[in-house]
Write a protein that holds these residues in place. Structure first.
Motif, mmCIF file in Angstrom:
data_model
loop_
_atom_site.group_PDB
_atom_site.id
_atom_site.type_symbol
_atom_site.label_atom_id
_atom_site.label_comp_id
_atom_site.label_asym_id
_atom_site.label_seq_id
_atom_site.Cartn_x
_atom_site.Cartn_y
_atom_site.Cartn_z
ATOM 1 N N LEU A 11 -43.225 14.543 21.440
ATOM 2 C CA LEU A 11 -43.157 13.330 20.610
ATOM 3 C C LEU A 11 -43.701 13.514 19.257
ATOM 4 O O LEU A 11 -43.116 12.817 18.359
ATOM 5 C CB LEU A 11 -44.064 12.288 21.167
ATOM 6 N N GLY A 12 -44.586 14.605 18.884
ATOM 7 C CA GLY A 12 -45.232 14.755 17.493
ATOM 8 C C GLY A 12 -44.623 15.689 16.518
ATOM 9 O O GLY A 12 -44.834 15.873 15.591
ATOM 10 N N HIS A 13 -43.196 16.227 16.940
ATOM 11 C CA HIS A 13 -42.240 16.763 16.197
ATOM 12 C C HIS A 13 -42.025 16.200 14.795
ATOM 13 O O HIS A 13 -41.490 14.895 14.904
ATOM 14 C CB HIS A 13 -41.061 17.264 16.718
ATOM 15 N N THR A 14 -41.823 16.756 13.829
ATOM 16 C CA THR A 14 -41.620 16.295 12.505
ATOM 17 C C THR A 14 -40.095 16.283 12.265
ATOM 18 O O THR A 14 -39.409 16.838 13.010
ATOM 19 C CB THR A 14 -42.227 17.150 11.363
ATOM 20 N N PRO A 15 -39.450 15.695 11.332
ATOM 21 C CA PRO A 15 -38.310 16.041 10.799
ATOM 22 C C PRO A 15 -37.803 17.406 10.682
ATOM 23 O O PRO A 15 -38.831 18.143 10.369
ATOM 24 C CB PRO A 15 -38.035 15.368 9.748
ATOM 25 N N PHE A 16 -36.996 17.873 11.140
ATOM 26 C CA PHE A 16 -36.663 19.526 11.061
ATOM 27 C C PHE A 16 -37.571 20.376 11.953
ATOM 28 O O PHE A 16 -37.541 21.348 11.454
ATOM 29 C CB PHE A 16 -36.524 19.863 9.610
ATOM 30 N N GLY A 17 -38.219 19.571 12.908
ATOM 31 C CA GLY A 17 -38.693 20.718 13.775
ATOM 32 C C GLY A 17 -39.958 21.393 13.124
ATOM 33 O O GLY A 17 -40.944 20.955 12.593
ATOM 34 N N GLU A 42 -50.563 18.216 18.975
ATOM 35 C CA GLU A 42 -51.952 17.260 18.869
ATOM 36 C C GLU A 42 -51.192 16.018 18.447
ATOM 37 O O GLU A 42 -51.903 14.779 18.955
ATOM 38 C CB GLU A 42 -52.849 17.766 17.886
ATOM 39 N N GLN A 43 -50.241 16.010 17.608
ATOM 40 C CA GLN A 43 -49.606 14.832 17.065
ATOM 41 C C GLN A 43 -48.976 13.727 18.148
ATOM 42 O O GLN A 43 -48.980 12.752 18.367
ATOM 43 C CB GLN A 43 -48.563 14.838 16.035
ATOM 44 N N SER A 44 -48.593 14.847 19.363
ATOM 45 C CA SER A 44 -47.851 14.168 20.517
ATOM 46 C C SER A 44 -48.867 13.364 21.025
ATOM 47 O O SER A 44 -48.720 12.146 21.594
ATOM 48 C CB SER A 44 -47.357 15.166 21.472
ATOM 49 N N SER A 93 -42.937 10.382 12.163
ATOM 50 C CA SER A 93 -41.976 9.557 12.837
ATOM 51 C C SER A 93 -40.526 9.435 12.317
ATOM 52 O O SER A 93 -39.988 8.947 13.033
ATOM 53 C CB SER A 93 -42.585 8.042 12.657
ATOM 54 N N MET A 94 -40.331 9.995 11.365
ATOM 55 C CA MET A 94 -38.906 9.999 10.843
ATOM 56 C C MET A 94 -38.031 11.000 11.464
ATOM 57 O O MET A 94 -38.372 12.036 11.891
ATOM 58 C CB MET A 94 -39.076 10.471 9.163
ATOM 59 N N THR A 95 -36.644 10.594 11.414
ATOM 60 C CA THR A 95 -35.774 11.347 12.053
ATOM 61 C C THR A 95 -35.221 12.415 10.738
ATOM 62 O O THR A 95 -35.754 12.084 9.597
ATOM 63 C CB THR A 95 -34.339 10.728 12.417
ATOM 64 N N ASP A 96 -34.387 13.345 11.060
ATOM 65 C CA ASP A 96 -33.875 14.200 9.721
ATOM 66 C C ASP A 96 -33.153 13.453 8.964
ATOM 67 O O ASP A 96 -33.504 13.464 7.527
ATOM 68 C CB ASP A 96 -33.026 15.197 10.504
#
Length: 243
Positions: free
Chosen positions: A18-24, A43-45, A221-224
């Motif tokens: 869940l905590g992954h940023t745009p572009f992994g 940790e963000q997850s 929280s953003m998508t690519d």
């Protein structure tokens, strides 16, 4: 097959990234390099599941689920066998999906994979995944989750091959440089203009959350596509979009 708690495995697996940023991982490295508080997607997850979802009330997950989400990467192993399954399944999944993506993208062909790796793991993605999963089932038990040593060695060799020929390839490095520049620019902008973030994030600061962490919350929280759209809106002259 290991007669463990499938609900726990499924819950942790669904939440682990869940905590992954745009572009992994490239985006994760970008935020980590610019945020003084650091940034780790695992940790963000947990932060999303405990402090951000449902307007701060969290998702009411058990400690075992949260521990498995946190420990799917990093230096600590999960306390439960179910969490250890999530950790090893994550590695099986991403190395095979990345091979498939590289082949689909024309960066590799299946024949480019070293013969000794294919001899152990198999000649295509379906066989490789079956080999790895079977090797985990056969090697686990007695209070541990493991992988057959021969298959594990071939799996690590495949991962190292991907680092050398895909993850660190000139094409990927160029794209990562663009990603880093874009996300770092977004971070600096919203750190200077926090009132331009959506209200849900701005309100977090009124509750004592550090500005730097909240900016990371928003960008992560953003998508690519959305991150690109926000960057264009903030930094690209509107007239250029018509060219």
């Amino acid at each position: 097959a290991l007669r463990l708690n499938e609900d726990l495995v499924e819950a942790a697996a669904l939440g682990h990234d869940l905590g992954h940023t745009p572009f992994g991982h490239a985006g994760e490295r970008a935020l980590r390099s610019v945020c003084p508080l650091g940034y780790s997607h695992n940790e963000q997850s947990v932060r999303i599941a405990t402090a951000l979802e449902k307007t701060g009330r969290g998702l009411n997950l058990t400690n075992e689920v949260l521990d498995a989400m946190l420990c799917h990467s990093g230096s600590f192993n999960a306390r439960t066998l179910e969490g250890q399954i999530v950790r090893i399944a994550d590695k099986i999944a991403y190395v095979n999906h990345d091979v498939d993506d590289a082949i689909r993208g024309g960066i590799l062909t299946n024949d480019d994979l070293p013969f000794d790796i294919r001899a152990v793991l198999g000649s295509n993605s379906r066989i490789r995944i079956n080999t790895m999963v079977s090797a985990v089932i056969e090697a686990s038990g007695g209070g541990m989750v493991d992988m057959d040593p021969i298959v594990r060695e071939a799996t690590y060799a495949l991962r190292q091959f991907m680092f050398e020929h895909v993850y660190r390839s000139p094409e990927v490095r160029r794209e990562e440089t663009r990603t880093r520049t874009m996300l770092q620019s977004l971070y600096r902008y919203f750190a200077e203009h926090p009132d331009e973030m959506p209200d849900d994030y701005f309100v977090l600061m009124t509750k004592g959350e550090p500005l730097e962490r909240v900016v990371c919350d928003y960008i992560a929280s953003m998508t690519d596509r959305y991150s690109i759209a926000v960057y264009k809106n903030l930094f690209i002259p509107k007239s250029w979009n018509k060219i």
